[in-house]
Design a protein around this motif. Structure first.
Motif, PDB file in Angstrom:
ATOM      1  N   LEU A  11      30.711  43.224  35.227  1.00 40.22           N
ATOM      2  CA  LEU A  11      31.870  43.413  36.113  1.00 40.22           C
ATOM      3  C   LEU A  11      31.898  42.367  37.228  1.00 40.22           C
ATOM      4  CD1 LEU A  11      32.018  47.313  36.415  1.00 40.22           C
ATOM      5  CD2 LEU A  11      33.474  45.820  35.045  1.00 40.22           C
ATOM      6  N   LEU A  12      30.731  41.989  37.736  1.00 37.87           N
ATOM      7  CA  LEU A  12      30.695  40.976  38.786  1.00 37.87           C
ATOM      8  C   LEU A  12      31.065  39.597  38.243  1.00 37.87           C
ATOM      9  CD1 LEU A  12      27.568  42.004  40.888  1.00 37.87           C
ATOM     10  CD2 LEU A  12      29.972  42.321  41.433  1.00 37.87           C
ATOM     11  N   VAL A  13      30.660  39.314  37.017  1.00 33.37           N
ATOM     12  CA  VAL A  13      31.087  38.063  36.388  1.00 33.37           C
ATOM     13  C   VAL A  13      32.608  38.051  36.255  1.00 33.37           C
ATOM     14  CG1 VAL A  13      31.082  36.773  34.213  1.00 33.37           C
ATOM     15  CG2 VAL A  13      28.932  37.604  35.174  1.00 33.37           C
ATOM     16  N   TRP A  14      33.175  39.191  35.900  1.00 30.42           N
ATOM     17  CA  TRP A  14      34.639  39.281  35.764  1.00 30.42           C
ATOM     18  C   TRP A  14      35.345  38.991  37.088  1.00 30.42           C
ATOM     19  CZ3 TRP A  14      37.453  43.874  37.602  1.00 30.42           C
ATOM     20  CH2 TRP A  14      38.834  43.721  37.468  1.00 30.42           C
ATOM     21  N   VAL A  15      34.934  39.678  38.163  1.00 29.37           N
ATOM     22  CA  VAL A  15      35.636  39.468  39.431  1.00 29.37           C
ATOM     23  C   VAL A  15      35.383  38.071  39.988  1.00 29.37           C
ATOM     24  CG1 VAL A  15      35.623  41.919  40.037  1.00 29.37           C
ATOM     25  CG2 VAL A  15      33.768  40.464  40.833  1.00 29.37           C
ATOM     26  N   SER A  16      34.284  37.435  39.561  1.00 26.63           N
ATOM     27  CA  SER A  16      33.982  36.090  40.047  1.00 26.63           C
ATOM     28  C   SER A  16      34.840  35.031  39.371  1.00 26.63           C
ATOM     29  CB  SER A  16      32.504  35.762  39.816  1.00 26.63           C
ATOM     30  OG  SER A  16      31.677  36.657  40.505  1.00 26.63           O
ATOM     31  N   LEU A  17      35.131  35.220  38.089  1.00 24.90           N
ATOM     32  CA  LEU A  17      35.830  34.192  37.322  1.00 24.90           C
ATOM     33  C   LEU A  17      37.313  34.460  37.130  1.00 24.90           C
ATOM     34  CD1 LEU A  17      33.169  33.488  34.520  1.00 24.90           C
ATOM     35  CD2 LEU A  17      33.483  32.314  36.695  1.00 24.90           C
ATOM     36  N   ALA A  18      37.731  35.721  37.260  1.00 19.93           N
ATOM     37  CA  ALA A  18      39.147  36.055  37.056  1.00 19.93           C
ATOM     38  C   ALA A  18      40.010  35.325  38.081  1.00 19.93           C
ATOM     39  CB  ALA A  18      39.360  37.561  37.162  1.00 19.93           C
ATOM     40  N   GLY A  19      41.122  34.812  37.603  1.00 17.89           N
ATOM     41  CA  GLY A  19      42.022  34.074  38.475  1.00 17.89           C
ATOM     42  C   GLY A  19      41.692  32.600  38.565  1.00 17.89           C
ATOM     43  N   GLN A  20      40.506  32.216  38.040  1.00 17.64           N
ATOM     44  CA  GLN A  20      40.098  30.806  38.051  1.00 17.64           C
ATOM     45  C   GLN A  20      39.884  30.297  36.632  1.00 17.64           C
ATOM     46  OE1 GLN A  20      36.973  30.001  41.061  1.00 17.64           O
ATOM     47  NE2 GLN A  20      37.261  32.111  41.725  1.00 17.64           N
ATOM     48  N   GLN A  21      38.945  30.918  35.911  1.00 13.83           N
ATOM     49  CA  GLN A  21      38.681  30.503  34.534  1.00 13.83           C
ATOM     50  C   GLN A  21      39.635  31.163  33.545  1.00 13.83           C
ATOM     51  OE1 GLN A  21      36.386  28.133  34.033  1.00 13.83           O
ATOM     52  NE2 GLN A  21      36.011  28.118  36.236  1.00 13.83           N
ATOM     53  N   PHE A  22      40.182  32.316  33.914  1.00 15.06           N
ATOM     54  CA  PHE A  22      41.147  33.023  33.073  1.00 15.06           C
ATOM     55  C   PHE A  22      41.988  33.921  33.968  1.00 15.06           C
ATOM     56  CE2 PHE A  22      36.980  35.099  32.948  1.00 15.06           C
ATOM     57  CZ  PHE A  22      37.267  36.348  33.478  1.00 15.06           C
ATOM     58  N   ASP A  23      43.103  34.420  33.440  1.00 14.92           N
ATOM     59  CA  ASP A  23      44.026  35.239  34.224  1.00 14.92           C
ATOM     60  C   ASP A  23      43.453  36.632  34.450  1.00 14.92           C
ATOM     61  OD1 ASP A  23      45.870  33.188  34.367  1.00 14.92           O
ATOM     62  OD2 ASP A  23      46.911  33.822  32.538  1.00 14.92           O
ATOM     63  N   TRP A  24      43.900  37.247  35.575  1.00 15.51           N
ATOM     64  CA  TRP A  24      43.494  38.626  35.850  1.00 15.51           C
ATOM     65  C   TRP A  24      43.950  39.555  34.718  1.00 15.51           C
ATOM     66  CZ3 TRP A  24      40.143  40.127  39.494  1.00 15.51           C
ATOM     67  CH2 TRP A  24      39.905  39.272  40.572  1.00 15.51           C
ATOM     68  N   LEU A  25      45.134  39.312  34.194  1.00 14.77           N
ATOM     69  CA  LEU A  25      45.649  40.088  33.062  1.00 14.77           C
ATOM     70  C   LEU A  25      45.535  39.227  31.812  1.00 14.77           C
ATOM     71  CD1 LEU A  25      48.816  41.708  34.698  1.00 14.77           C
ATOM     72  CD2 LEU A  25      46.552  42.731  34.368  1.00 14.77           C
ATOM     73  N   SER A  26      44.415  39.366  31.098  1.00 18.44           N
ATOM     74  CA  SER A  26      44.174  38.560  29.906  1.00 18.44           C
ATOM     75  C   SER A  26      43.231  39.302  28.978  1.00 18.44           C
ATOM     76  CB  SER A  26      43.575  37.195  30.291  1.00 18.44           C
ATOM     77  OG  SER A  26      42.292  37.377  30.874  1.00 18.44           O
ATOM     78  N   ALA A  27      43.069  38.769  27.772  1.00 16.82           N
ATOM     79  CA  ALA A  27      42.162  39.389  26.803  1.00 16.82           C
ATOM     80  C   ALA A  27      40.716  39.319  27.298  1.00 16.82           C
ATOM     81  CB  ALA A  27      42.294  38.688  25.454  1.00 16.82           C
ATOM     82  N   THR A  28      40.372  38.216  27.966  1.00 21.05           N
ATOM     83  CA  THR A  28      39.010  38.084  28.496  1.00 21.05           C
ATOM     84  C   THR A  28      38.738  39.145  29.561  1.00 21.05           C
ATOM     85  OG1 THR A  28      39.112  35.690  28.128  1.00 21.05           O
ATOM     86  CG2 THR A  28      37.375  36.498  29.582  1.00 21.05           C
ATOM     87  N   THR A  29      39.714  39.354  30.442  1.00 19.55           N
ATOM     88  CA  THR A  29      39.583  40.405  31.452  1.00 19.55           C
ATOM     89  C   THR A  29      39.377  41.762  30.795  1.00 19.55           C
ATOM     90  OG1 THR A  29      40.828  39.306  33.215  1.00 19.55           O
ATOM     91  CG2 THR A  29      40.852  41.703  33.204  1.00 19.55           C
ATOM     92  N   ALA A  30      40.200  42.067  29.784  1.00 16.16           N
ATOM     93  CA  ALA A  30      40.097  43.360  29.101  1.00 16.16           C
ATOM     94  C   ALA A  30      38.714  43.539  28.481  1.00 16.16           C
ATOM     95  CB  ALA A  30      41.187  43.469  28.032  1.00 16.16           C
ATOM     96  N   ALA A  31      38.192  42.464  27.857  1.00 15.14           N
ATOM     97  CA  ALA A  31      36.894  42.564  27.197  1.00 15.14           C
ATOM     98  C   ALA A  31      35.769  42.774  28.209  1.00 15.14           C
ATOM     99  CB  ALA A  31      36.640  41.291  26.388  1.00 15.14           C
ATOM    100  N   LEU A  32      35.801  42.017  29.320  1.00 12.06           N
ATOM    101  CA  LEU A  32      34.744  42.143  30.322  1.00 12.06           C
ATOM    102  C   LEU A  32      34.782  43.503  31.020  1.00 12.06           C
ATOM    103  CD1 LEU A  32      34.801  38.576  31.942  1.00 12.06           C
ATOM    104  CD2 LEU A  32      33.028  39.540  30.466  1.00 12.06           C
ATOM    105  N   VAL A  33      35.976  43.947  31.397  1.00 12.22           N
ATOM    106  CA  VAL A  33      36.098  45.240  32.075  1.00 12.22           C
ATOM    107  C   VAL A  33      35.675  46.379  31.150  1.00 12.22           C
ATOM    108  CG1 VAL A  33      37.710  46.876  33.117  1.00 12.22           C
ATOM    109  CG2 VAL A  33      37.871  44.445  33.674  1.00 12.22           C
TER     110      VAL A  33
END
Length: 514
Positions: free
Chosen positions: A211-233
């Motif tokens: 979860l910390l990796v997600w909040v660290s990279l979201a909005g920079q490496q990928f969008d907050w609303l994206s498949a990567t976000t869904a997978a990490l969360v």
């Protein structure tokens, strides 16, 4: 332990806490220079801080639980050695990636030091008397926060030293702490069957880290609303859900969920989470404000933050004495949370032109408020749990505060980075100046002194406004901490030490000196 023995052991604890705090504060003002030389951008700036907070957060419950099972003194010494090893290798870093990895190792050691300091304090001193000694720890926290940026700034500004000494400088203090604790700390260890919940520890660490990796990279490496976000969360939440199942069934859970049935524990840990987000997430960017927006050197930047740190030191010492003298603690939690809320709200008005006198007053209010809150949140929890759960409960408070800090640095760092980028792009477009005028297109933190005056002015205003916005986002979180504190029910402070409580609760109290 007698009063003199406690003070002697406190020397080792204060040295240890100084070492742990130095790991973050000594590089705070040096980071802009370090990352400029290592070619790191705003994302790297955030990750150098987040890596330490992430591993501190993930490891804290494990250190705390182990403290309930084995020698507290040995665990403290192991934590110091881990910290020192991470520091030495960090000083040899040749890339941002290597630096971030070493900072993660430092965080594991620092997490153990911070958790064990509070656990050992609780084992030596009863809650009723703990305030007078906790004040010393609070003052040490403040001194490290004062000395760290100053030491780091002087090191960076001294050509024959260089930024690598920001990591080496803590090693002598770590060695001194090891020797002092070996000579002065003599606790009784309550022996009981050791059953370490390795699966629970792995699941908690994994879930929090994802979860910390997600909040660290979201909005920079990928969008907050994206498949990567869904997978990490989804992955992070699934691991934490499994951790809850395991913790409910474990003989010796890493985080005993039963302690949250106690109202004070639940509210204090929630308040600690909100305070952590605001404290770490907002104040860590003050060095960027002073150096980039106000054009200060690293050394001067450290001096500029002294009103906040002095406020924290004085309030921690004074309130610690008052708590020990009166036995009342909730009033100081409430007052401190309210003062900190006001301070954060005022810092939300920051800009590149704000008078330093006003900034100093605002920072002093934040420091005074945090000094009244931090130690007393831990005290309220320690006063509410059984002696056999003292280590785990203490570490749980630190865990949630560090978790909040990691979330705060990541999320608020993303807010600051986005705001700065938008402001600079808008300002350059208004002047009709191409983006190449920044001298870099990779998002690296700019060196304002090398920019043309019109462009430098745009950068200064962008960072000034963005840091103010970070405090604006943080203010409601401090207010939530105040609401949690208001709901805590005050109970009298115990007169038994943690060791006495553990001995009384042990089924077969076979003890041995350590």
């Amino acid at each position: 332990m007698t009063h003199r023995q406690i003070l002697e052991a406190m020397t080792g604890l204060m040295l240890s806490m100084f070492v742990a705090m130095l790991s973050s504060t000594v590089v705070s003002n040096a980071l802009p220079r370090i990352l400029h030389e290592l070619h790191g951008g705003q994302s790297a700036y955030t990750w150098v801080v987040t890596a330490t907070l992430l591993t501190t957060t993930a490891s804290t419950p494990i250190w705390g639980k182990m403290a309930d099972l084995v020698s507290k003194k040995l665990l403290m010494q192991v934590a110091i050695v881990v910290y020192a090893a991470g520091s030495i290798v960090a000083g040899l870093s040749e890339s941002v990636g290597m630096l971030i990895t070493c900072r993660a190792v430092q965080g594991i050691g620092a997490g153990g030091i911070l958790a064990m300091t509070q656990v050992i304090m609780a084992a030596m001193v009863s809650p009723r008397e703990r305030g007078r000694y906790s004040g010393y720890l609070g003052a040490t926290f403040a001194v490290a926060t004062i000395a760290g940026p100053l030491i780091g700034g002087v090191i960076v500004d001294t050509s024959w030293l260089g930024w690598r000494w920001c990591f080496y400088v803590g090693v002598p203090f770590a060695l001194a702490a090891l020797v002092t604790l070996q000579r002065t700390l003599h606790l009784v260890t309550v022996r009981r069957e050791v059953s370490v919940d390795y699966l629970g520890a792995a699941l908690i660490t994994g879930g929090v880290s994802v979860l910390l990796v997600w909040v660290s990279l979201a909005g920079q490496q990928f969008d907050w609303l994206s498949a990567t976000t869904a997978a990490l969360v989804a992955g992070g939440l699934a691991l934490l859900a499994l951790a809850v199942v395991v913790e409910l069934r474990a003989t010796e859970p890493i985080i005993p969920l039963a302690i949250f049935r106690e109202r004070t524990v639940a509210l204090a840990t929630s308040a600690g989470l909100f305070v952590g987000v605001a404290m770490y997430g907002a104040t860590i960017f003050l060095s960027q404000y002073f150096q980039i927006s106000r054009g200060e050197s690293p050394t001067a930047s450290g001096l500029r933050t002294m009103p906040m740190i002095l406020g924290l030191a004085v309030s921690s010492l004074v309130v610690g004495r008052l708590v020990s003298g009166t036995g009342r603690w909730k009033r100081y939690l409430v007052a401190g949370s309210a003062i900190a809320t006001v301070g954060f709200a005022l810092l939300a008005t920051l800009s590149a032109e704000t008078s330093f006198v006003l900034v100093a007053v605002y920072m002093a209010l934040v420091g005074i408020g945090l000094g009244m809150v931090m130690q007393n949140l831990v005290l309220s929890v320690q006063n509410s749990v059984a002696g056999s759960q003292l280590g785990a409960a203490t570490a749980t408070v630190s865990f949630f505060r560090s978790l909040g800090g990691a979330i705060g640095v990541s999320v608020l760092g993303a807010v600051l980075g986005t705001r700065v980028a938008d402001s600079i792009a808008s300002g350059l477009a208004h002047l009709g100046v191409p983006a190449s005028a920044m001298g870099s297109s990779d998002g690296a933190i700019p060196d304002v002194s090398t920019l043309p005056k019109p462009v430098a002015s745009i950068v200064e205003h962008a960072y000034g406004d963005a840091v103010g916005e970070v405090f604006l986002v943080s203010t409601p979180l401090v207010l939530l901490a105040l609401l949690c504190v208001l709901a805590i029910r005050e109970v009298p402070l115990r007169t038994q030490t943690g060791t006495e409580l553990a001995e009384a609760g042990a089924q077969q109290p076979q003890t041995a000196g350590v």
